[in-house]
Write a protein that holds these residues in place. Structure first.
Motif, PDB file in Angstrom:
ATOM      1  N   GLY A  88       0.816  -1.213   0.000  1.00 22.06           N
ATOM      2  CA  GLY A  88       0.000   0.000   0.000  1.00 22.06           C
ATOM      3  C   GLY A  88       0.847   1.258   0.000  1.00 22.06           C
ATOM      4  O   GLY A  88       0.542   2.221  -0.714  1.00 22.06           O
ATOM      5  N   VAL A  89       1.914   1.272   0.785  1.00 23.22           N
ATOM      6  CA  VAL A  89       2.790   2.446   0.844  1.00 23.22           C
ATOM      7  C   VAL A  89       3.492   2.655  -0.493  1.00 23.22           C
ATOM      8  O   VAL A  89       3.585   3.786  -0.987  1.00 23.22           O
ATOM      9  CB  VAL A  89       3.810   2.300   1.993  1.00 23.22           C
ATOM     10  N   VAL A  90       3.956   1.575  -1.100  1.00 22.28           N
ATOM     11  CA  VAL A  90       4.617   1.703  -2.404  1.00 22.28           C
ATOM     12  C   VAL A  90       3.623   2.201  -3.451  1.00 22.28           C
ATOM     13  O   VAL A  90       3.944   3.079  -4.269  1.00 22.28           O
ATOM     14  CB  VAL A  90       5.262   0.352  -2.810  1.00 22.28           C
ATOM     15  N   SER A  91       2.396   1.669  -3.435  1.00 26.97           N
ATOM     16  CA  SER A  91       1.375   2.110  -4.396  1.00 26.97           C
ATOM     17  C   SER A  91       1.045   3.580  -4.188  1.00 26.97           C
ATOM     18  O   SER A  91       0.945   4.350  -5.154  1.00 26.97           O
ATOM     19  CB  SER A  91       0.109   1.268  -4.250  1.00 26.97           C
ATOM     20  N   LEU A  92       0.849   3.975  -2.924  1.00 22.42           N
ATOM     21  CA  LEU A  92       0.546   5.371  -2.628  1.00 22.42           C
ATOM     22  C   LEU A  92       1.681   6.284  -3.074  1.00 22.42           C
ATOM     23  O   LEU A  92       1.447   7.363  -3.644  1.00 22.42           O
ATOM     24  CB  LEU A  92       0.269   5.545  -1.140  1.00 22.42           C
ATOM     25  N   THR A  93       2.918   5.870  -2.851  1.00 20.10           N
ATOM     26  CA  THR A  93       4.069   6.662  -3.265  1.00 20.10           C
ATOM     27  C   THR A  93       4.100   6.814  -4.788  1.00 20.10           C
ATOM     28  O   THR A  93       4.333   7.916  -5.304  1.00 20.10           O
ATOM     29  CB  THR A  93       5.372   6.011  -2.770  1.00 20.10           C
ATOM     30  N   CYS A  94       3.841   5.730  -5.504  1.00 19.73           N
ATOM     31  CA  CYS A  94       3.832   5.798  -6.972  1.00 19.73           C
ATOM     32  C   CYS A  94       2.723   6.722  -7.465  1.00 19.73           C
ATOM     33  O   CYS A  94       2.937   7.529  -8.379  1.00 19.73           O
ATOM     34  CB  CYS A  94       3.667   4.403  -7.565  1.00 19.73           C
ATOM     35  N   VAL A  95       1.540   6.613  -6.879  1.00 14.09           N
ATOM     36  CA  VAL A  95       0.423   7.470  -7.300  1.00 14.09           C
ATOM     37  C   VAL A  95       0.738   8.927  -7.012  1.00 14.09           C
ATOM     38  O   VAL A  95       0.507   9.809  -7.860  1.00 14.09           O
ATOM     39  CB  VAL A  95      -0.884   7.018  -6.604  1.00 14.09           C
ATOM     40  N   LEU A  96       1.269   9.211  -5.822  1.00 15.18           N
ATOM     41  CA  LEU A  96       1.596  10.605  -5.491  1.00 15.18           C
ATOM     42  C   LEU A  96       2.707  11.164  -6.380  1.00 15.18           C
ATOM     43  O   LEU A  96       2.667  12.337  -6.768  1.00 15.18           O
ATOM     44  CB  LEU A  96       1.980  10.715  -4.019  1.00 15.18           C
ATOM     45  N   MET A  97       3.676  10.330  -6.715  1.00 16.93           N
ATOM     46  CA  MET A  97       4.726  10.788  -7.635  1.00 16.93           C
ATOM     47  C   MET A  97       4.146  11.048  -9.014  1.00 16.93           C
ATOM     48  O   MET A  97       4.529  12.012  -9.693  1.00 16.93           O
ATOM     49  CB  MET A  97       5.863   9.770  -7.691  1.00 16.93           C
ATOM     50  N   GLY A  98       3.211  10.207  -9.455  1.00 16.60           N
ATOM     51  CA  GLY A  98       2.548  10.423 -10.743  1.00 16.60           C
ATOM     52  C   GLY A  98       1.739  11.700 -10.742  1.00 16.60           C
ATOM     53  O   GLY A  98       1.760  12.468 -11.717  1.00 16.60           O
ATOM     54  N   VAL A  99       1.012  11.959  -9.639  1.00 19.22           N
ATOM     55  CA  VAL A  99       0.230  13.201  -9.539  1.00 19.22           C
ATOM     56  C   VAL A  99       1.164  14.406  -9.548  1.00 19.22           C
ATOM     57  O   VAL A  99       0.881  15.419 -10.207  1.00 19.22           O
ATOM     58  CB  VAL A  99      -0.655  13.172  -8.267  1.00 19.22           C
ATOM     59  N   ALA A 100       2.276  14.316  -8.827  1.00 16.25           N
ATOM     60  CA  ALA A 100       3.237  15.424  -8.807  1.00 16.25           C
ATOM     61  C   ALA A 100       3.822  15.662 -10.199  1.00 16.25           C
ATOM     62  O   ALA A 100       3.919  16.814 -10.661  1.00 16.25           O
ATOM     63  CB  ALA A 100       4.355  15.135  -7.806  1.00 16.25           C
ATOM     64  N   PHE A 101       4.197  14.597 -10.895  1.00 14.75           N
ATOM     65  CA  PHE A 101       4.739  14.731 -12.252  1.00 14.75           C
ATOM     66  C   PHE A 101       3.698  15.331 -13.194  1.00 14.75           C
ATOM     67  O   PHE A 101       4.001  16.234 -13.982  1.00 14.75           O
ATOM     68  CB  PHE A 101       5.213  13.363 -12.759  1.00 14.75           C
ATOM     69  N   PHE A 102       2.461  14.844 -13.091  1.00 21.73           N
ATOM     70  CA  PHE A 102       1.397  15.368 -13.943  1.00 21.73           C
ATOM     71  C   PHE A 102       1.150  16.845 -13.657  1.00 21.73           C
ATOM     72  O   PHE A 102       0.948  17.641 -14.584  1.00 21.73           O
ATOM     73  CB  PHE A 102       0.098  14.574 -13.741  1.00 21.73           C
ATOM     74  N   SER A 103       1.152  17.235 -12.376  1.00 22.50           N
ATOM     75  CA  SER A 103       0.902  18.641 -12.062  1.00 22.50           C
ATOM     76  C   SER A 103       2.031  19.530 -12.568  1.00 22.50           C
ATOM     77  O   SER A 103       1.779  20.640 -13.062  1.00 22.50           O
ATOM     78  CB  SER A 103       0.693  18.829 -10.558  1.00 22.50           C
ATOM     79  N   VAL A 104       3.279  19.077 -12.491  1.00 22.44           N
ATOM     80  CA  VAL A 104       4.402  19.860 -13.015  1.00 22.44           C
ATOM     81  C   VAL A 104       4.297  19.983 -14.526  1.00 22.44           C
ATOM     82  O   VAL A 104       4.463  21.077 -15.098  1.00 22.44           O
ATOM     83  CB  VAL A 104       5.748  19.220 -12.595  1.00 22.44           C
ATOM     84  N   VAL A 105       3.985  18.874 -15.216  1.00 17.94           N
ATOM     85  CA  VAL A 105       3.874  18.913 -16.677  1.00 17.94           C
ATOM     86  C   VAL A 105       2.690  19.783 -17.090  1.00 17.94           C
ATOM     87  O   VAL A 105       2.803  20.614 -18.008  1.00 17.94           O
ATOM     88  CB  VAL A 105       3.740  17.474 -17.247  1.00 17.94           C
ATOM     89  N   ALA A 106       1.539  19.620 -16.423  1.00 22.85           N
ATOM     90  CA  ALA A 106       0.360  20.399 -16.791  1.00 22.85           C
ATOM     91  C   ALA A 106       0.590  21.894 -16.549  1.00 22.85           C
ATOM     92  O   ALA A 106       0.229  22.727 -17.391  1.00 22.85           O
ATOM     93  CB  ALA A 106      -0.850  19.916 -15.995  1.00 22.85           C
ATOM     94  N   SER A 107       1.186  22.255 -15.418  1.00 25.29           N
ATOM     95  CA  SER A 107       1.443  23.676 -15.170  1.00 25.29           C
ATOM     96  C   SER A 107       2.483  24.219 -16.148  1.00 25.29           C
ATOM     97  O   SER A 107       2.396  25.388 -16.566  1.00 25.29           O
ATOM     98  CB  SER A 107       1.887  23.896 -13.728  1.00 25.29           C
ATOM     99  N   SER A 108       3.449  23.414 -16.544  1.00 28.06           N
ATOM    100  CA  SER A 108       4.432  23.853 -17.542  1.00 28.06           C
ATOM    101  C   SER A 108       3.757  24.087 -18.890  1.00 28.06           C
ATOM    102  O   SER A 108       4.035  25.087 -19.569  1.00 28.06           O
ATOM    103  CB  SER A 108       5.545  22.819 -17.701  1.00 28.06           C
TER     104      SER A 108
END
Length: 149
Positions: A88-108
């Motif tokens: 669960g922790v690994v999955s949550l970490t992957c999802v949060l990293m994906g959300v962070a990457f998506f937010s950086v790309v979308a804002s860029s």
């Protein structure tokens, strides 16, 4: 020498036996019907004693098996829960990293579109910038005019 030694042993045995039988709980047990029956029938008493002695090993092994099973199931439950929490922790970490990457790309992308559209508008419609600055000055004058009153 032998007779005196056996007499001493017999006296020690009878002293210990008297101490045991003088205990009120043992005395109460000795007066029960089952013990009275077994005192009157020594062959049955021997069979019961033999059965108890022989049943002790399988019962002890079963109790040991039950304890080991309970302990192993508790430990394996803890390991399984730990593994599930880890997944669960690994999955949550992957999802949060994906959300962070998506937010950086979308804002860029939004920032690039904003800069591109504003530069295109400034290039093709330069008079809009002049109107915007005049509106800003007018609103600024009104603000200073309202604040002084």
């Amino acid at each position: 020498m032998q007779p005196s030694s056996s007499n001493e042993m017999w006296e020690g045995w009878s002293t210990m036996s008297n101490q045991v039988y003088s205990n009120p709980k043992v005395n109460l047990l000795m007066k029960s019907r089952v013990v009275q029956y077994l005192n009157g029938h020594p062959v049955v008493a021997l069979a019961v004693m033999l059965f108890c002695a022989m049943a002790a090993v399988p019962v002890g092994l079963f109790v040991l098996f039950a304890l080991v099973t309970v302990i192993l199931s508790a430990v394996s439950f803890l390991f399984f829960e730990g593994f599930l929490l880890f997944v669960g922790v690994v999955s949550l970490t992957c999802v949060l990293m994906g959300v962070a990457f998506f937010s950086v790309v979308a804002s860029s992308v939004v920032a690039v579109f904003y800069v591109a559209i504003s530069s295109v508008l400034n290039y093709y419609y330069p008079h809009l910038k002049k109107i915007e600055t005049e509106l800003y000055k007018d609103s600024g004058d009104e603000m200073t005019h309202n604040s002084t009153q």
